[in-house]
Design an enzyme around this catalytic site. Structure first.
Site, PDB file in Angstrom:
ATOM      1  N   CYS A 142       1.027  -1.235   0.100  1.00 52.43           N
ATOM      2  CA  CYS A 142       0.066  -0.043   0.091  1.00 52.43           C
ATOM      3  C   CYS A 142       0.799   1.318   0.120  1.00 52.43           C
ATOM      4  CB  CYS A 142      -1.159   0.010   1.165  1.00 52.43           C
ATOM      5  SG  CYS A 142      -2.377   1.204   0.987  1.00 52.43           S
ATOM      6  N   HIS A 235      -4.817  -5.078  -0.037  1.00 52.61           N
ATOM      7  CA  HIS A 235      -4.456  -5.567   1.382  1.00 52.61           C
ATOM      8  C   HIS A 235      -4.866  -7.163   1.459  1.00 52.61           C
ATOM      9  CE1 HIS A 235      -3.290  -1.939   3.070  1.00 52.61           C
ATOM     10  NE2 HIS A 235      -4.046  -1.304   2.477  1.00 52.61           N
ATOM     11  N   GLU A 237      -3.351  -9.162   3.139  1.00 51.48           N
ATOM     12  CA  GLU A 237      -2.956  -9.698   4.586  1.00 51.48           C
ATOM     13  C   GLU A 237      -4.273  -9.265   5.457  1.00 51.48           C
ATOM     14  OE1 GLU A 237      -2.279  -5.226   4.695  1.00 51.48           O
ATOM     15  OE2 GLU A 237      -2.036  -6.795   3.258  1.00 51.48           O
TER      16      GLU A 237
END
Length: 305
Positions: A142, A235, A237
């Site tokens: 990011c 994202h 994760e």
């Protein structure tokens, strides 16, 4: 094989209860094998949540991982207990003479600031230069990926007219990429950002390769072979409820926010969200760890030579 974490780190019990193989440093020291040394430069406010998310993904491979948590030297965390930071994190200046097989640079909630106005920008530039001598492979996530693109290539981040927020469909653009081994042609990734990089500006820089993208939120994963790096702006994760936490926080604070796109069943915030990205998250980070294992020098001192 397990990921090596301090037994008192909150992520240790969380991951062990999920079935992830974790090992204390004391037990790892008794094994005759060189683990991969992976560093996490955690720039996110919720340090414990973020370190657990990334440890979960890089700890799911058959390789032994020695994870080291790093922070910016002069930046004090305001949302994580000082005792946690003191016990588990080392400042960058304390590890800059070490070498690592891999480094993850996380995002940071400072998208509205020009890079040069970030209080720790000068030290982060040192970190990015350090990756070229002391890190075998770097993953910028990011804002961290956008910072690396700006530092190495002058590719700017641009403010969006509205926050990109939700789960967006993406597609693979380079079928033969080792990072995308096993990927479906179409998949969703959680997105939560106010900025973007533009594909035309990426294409204008020789050597950058866009590996995955979305028609709605643009380029997502960019490979930078010359700098042994990859940059992902979304994202994988995230936990199942991370977007929900952000949405609930903004609703509670009276901050204008849309319902995350394509996240809740029937777009109804009263229903529990479904995780539809977990398998691809493990694929991507597992592929990254595997590529490091296949190419990193056995003698870690040879990294950067």
């Amino acid at each position: 094989m397990p990921i090596t974490l301090p037994a008192t780190l909150p992520a240790f019990d969380v991951l062990r209860n999920e079935g992830v193989m974790v090992m204390s440093p004391e037990r790892a020291a008794r094994q005759d094998i060189r683990p991969l040394k992976i560093a996490l430069l955690n720039l996110m406010p919720k340090k414990i949540q973020t370190e657990t998310q990334f440890a979960r993904l890089i700890g799911a491979t058959p390789l032994q991982i020695d994870l080291k948590l790093i922070r910016m030297s002069d930046h004090l965390a305001r949302n994580t207990a000082a005792a946690h930071m003191e016990e588990f994190y080392q400042p960058f200046q304390a590890v800059r003479d070490e070498k690592f097989d891999g480094l993850i640079i996380t995002g940071a909630p400072i998208e509205h600031l020009p890079f040069e106005e970030v209080t720790y920008w000068d030290e982060l530039r040192q970190v990015m230069a350090w990756t070229q001598t002391n890190i075998h492979s770097t993953f910028g996530v990011c804002w961290g990926g956008m910072a690396m693109l700006w530092h190495f290539h002058g590719v700017a981040k641009h403010m969006l007219p509205a926050k990109a927020f939700g789960c967006f469909h993406h597609r693979t653009l380079v079928q033969g990429s080792p990072l995308l081994r096993g990927f479906s042609d179409d998949f969703v990734i959680p997105v939560s950002r106010w900025t973007e990089v533009r594909q035309a500006e990426v294409d204008a820089r020789p050597g950058l390769v866009t590996l995955m993208a979305s028609d709605k939120v643009g380029p997502c994963l960019i490979e930078d072979p010359a700098h042994r790096a990859a940059y992902i702006f979304n994202h994988f994760e995230y936990d199942s409820d991370t977007l929900k936490q952000e949405y609930d926080r903004d609703i509670a604070n009276g901050t204008p926010i849309i319902v995350p796109v394509n996240y809740y069943p029937d777009d109804d915030p009263a229903k529990p969200p479904l995780n539809r990205w977990r398998s691809h998250a493990h694929l991507l980070y597992g592929n990254w760890i595997n590529e490091i294992y296949q190419s990193t020098p056995y003698e870690i001192s040879d990294i950067g030579r």
